[in-house]
Design a protein around this motif. Structure first.
Motif, short mmCIF file in Angstrom:
data_model
loop_
_atom_site.label_atom_id
_atom_site.label_comp_id
_atom_site.label_asym_id
_atom_site.label_seq_id
_atom_site.Cartn_x
_atom_site.Cartn_y
_atom_site.Cartn_z
N TYR A 17 9.25 8.78 16.41
CA TYR A 17 8.20 8.61 15.41
C TYR A 17 8.76 7.89 14.18
O TYR A 17 9.97 7.91 13.91
N VAL A 18 7.85 7.28 13.45
CA VAL A 18 8.20 6.69 12.15
C VAL A 18 8.19 7.80 11.11
O VAL A 18 7.27 8.61 11.05
N ASP A 32 4.09 15.69 8.78
CA ASP A 32 3.92 14.43 8.05
C ASP A 32 4.06 13.22 8.97
O ASP A 32 3.70 12.11 8.57
N TRP A 33 4.61 13.42 10.16
CA TRP A 33 4.78 12.29 11.09
C TRP A 33 3.56 12.08 11.98
O TRP A 33 3.50 11.08 12.70
N GLU A 38 -0.96 11.08 19.64
CA GLU A 38 -0.15 10.31 20.58
C GLU A 38 0.04 8.87 20.11
O GLU A 38 1.00 8.20 20.51
N ARG A 39 -0.87 8.36 19.30
CA ARG A 39 -0.77 6.97 18.83
C ARG A 39 0.37 6.80 17.83
O ARG A 39 0.76 5.66 17.53
N LYS A 40 0.91 7.92 17.29
CA LYS A 40 2.02 7.85 16.34
C LYS A 40 3.37 7.68 17.05
O LYS A 40 4.37 7.41 16.40
N ALA A 115 17.87 2.97 9.00
CA ALA A 115 16.52 3.54 8.94
C ALA A 115 16.57 4.98 9.42
O ALA A 115 17.54 5.42 10.06
N THR A 116 15.53 5.73 9.10
CA THR A 116 15.40 7.11 9.54
C THR A 116 14.23 7.22 10.51
O THR A 116 13.11 6.82 10.17
#
Length: 253
Positions: A17-18, A32-33, A38-40, A115-116
C-alpha cells in the motif's frame, strides 16, 4: 568475490500500500492506508528476508568479521522480479502499525530514492513469524557488537601492557618482606572501655582495702588451763555458799 545468500524468512503472499504522511503521535495506522479497499493495493507478491555476505574464493579460514547485510525484499511471486527492497539496518527500517498486528511500514530504497510503503499479511501467523525473524536479527547484532567491543578492549589492554604487565612487573620487583625484625613488637589495642593501666615498675603492691560493708569477725584466743581451773574453783565456792553439797546426796540410783 563470491556472493553468498541465505533465506531467513518467506511469506508467499502480501499486499503493498501507499503510506501517507504520519499526522498523529501514535505513528503509522493501517486504517489511514485504506486497507479495506482492494483498489488501494498497488502490488501483490511475496516477501523474503535475505542475509547476504561476500567472501573471496581463496578465503578458507574464518579470520575477521564478515560484512553481513539483511534485506527485506518484495518480489513477484512467479518470476522473482524485485519490486522493492528494504535494507534492514535498524529497528526503524520496519515498523509495525499501532492499530493492527498484520501490517507494517517499511522504508524501501531505490538508488538514491527512498520511500515508505505499507505491507499487509493475510495470515496473522505469517506476520508473527516475520516479526520473530527480525527480532532474531537484532539479537545477533547485539551479540556481534558485544564481541567486537570485547575484542577492542583486549587489544587495548595488550597495547598498554594490560593486567599481565602489571603482574609481571610486580613479580620482577620481588616479594616484600613483612616479617618482624629482632626486637620489634606489635602493640594491639582493642577498645578503651575497661582498660587498666599497668603499674609502674618497682612499685610496692597495694594492700587490699577493707570493705566496711562486710566487717570481718575477730575471735578471742582460747583460755589457758590455769584460767579454766580458777573458773571452776570459783563456781564450786558459789555452789557451796548457796547450800549445795555434792557429797550430801551420796550415790543416786
Amino acid at each position: 568475490m563470491v556472493l553468498i545468500e541465505r533465506v531467513l524468512y518467506v511469506a508467499p503472499k502480501i499486499r503493498v500500500y501507499v503510506v501517507p504522511p504520519v499526522t498523529s503521535l501514535s505513528g503509522y495506522m493501517a486504517k489511514d492506508w485504506g486497507v479495506e479497499d482492494e483498489r488501494k493495493v498497488i502490488f501483490m507478491g511475496r516477501l523474503r528476508v535475505i542475509e547476504s555476505t561476500e567472501e573471496s574464493e581463496d578465503d578458507d579460514d574464518d579470520s575477521g568479521p564478515k560484512d553481513v547485510k539483511i534485506d527485506v525484499r518484495i518480489e513477484d511471486k512467479d518470476s522473482g522480479e524485485l519490486f522493492a527492497n528494504c535494507p534492514y539496518e535498524s529497528q526503524a527500517s520496519v515498523e509495525q502499525v499501532s492499530d493492527s498486528t498484520r501490517f507494517f511500514a517499511i522504508r524501501v530504497v531505490h538508488g538514491r530514492q527512498k520511500a515508505t510503503l505499507g505491507i499487509g499479511f493475510e495470515d496473522r501467523s505469517d506476520a508473527f513469524d516475520f516479526g520473530v525473524c527480525l527480532q532474531e536479527v537484532r539479537r545477533r547484532w547485539a551479540i556481534d557488537k558485544e564481541l567486537a567491543n570485547k575484542s577492542k578492549t583486549g587489544q587495548s589492554s595488550a597495547g598498554n601492557g594490560g593486567f599481565q604487565s602489571i603482574f609481571s612487573n610486580s613479580e620482577q620487583g620481588g616479594k616484600n618482606d613483612y616479617s618482624l625484625k629482632e626486637g620489634e613488637m606489635i602493640n594491639i589495642t582493642i577498645g578503651n572501655k575497661g582498660r587498666r593501666k599497668p603499674p609502674p615498675p618497682n612499685s610496692p603492691p597495694k594492700a587490699a582495702a577493707a570493705d566496711s560493708s562486710f566487717p570481718m569477725p575477730f575471735l578471742p584466743p582460747p583460755p589457758s588451763a590455769e584460767d579454766v581451773k580458777k573458773r571452776q574453783s570459783r563456781q564450786a565456792e558459789d555452789f557451796s555458799k548457796m547450800g549445795f553439797d555434792d557429797e550430801a546426796f551420796g550415790d543416786f540410783v
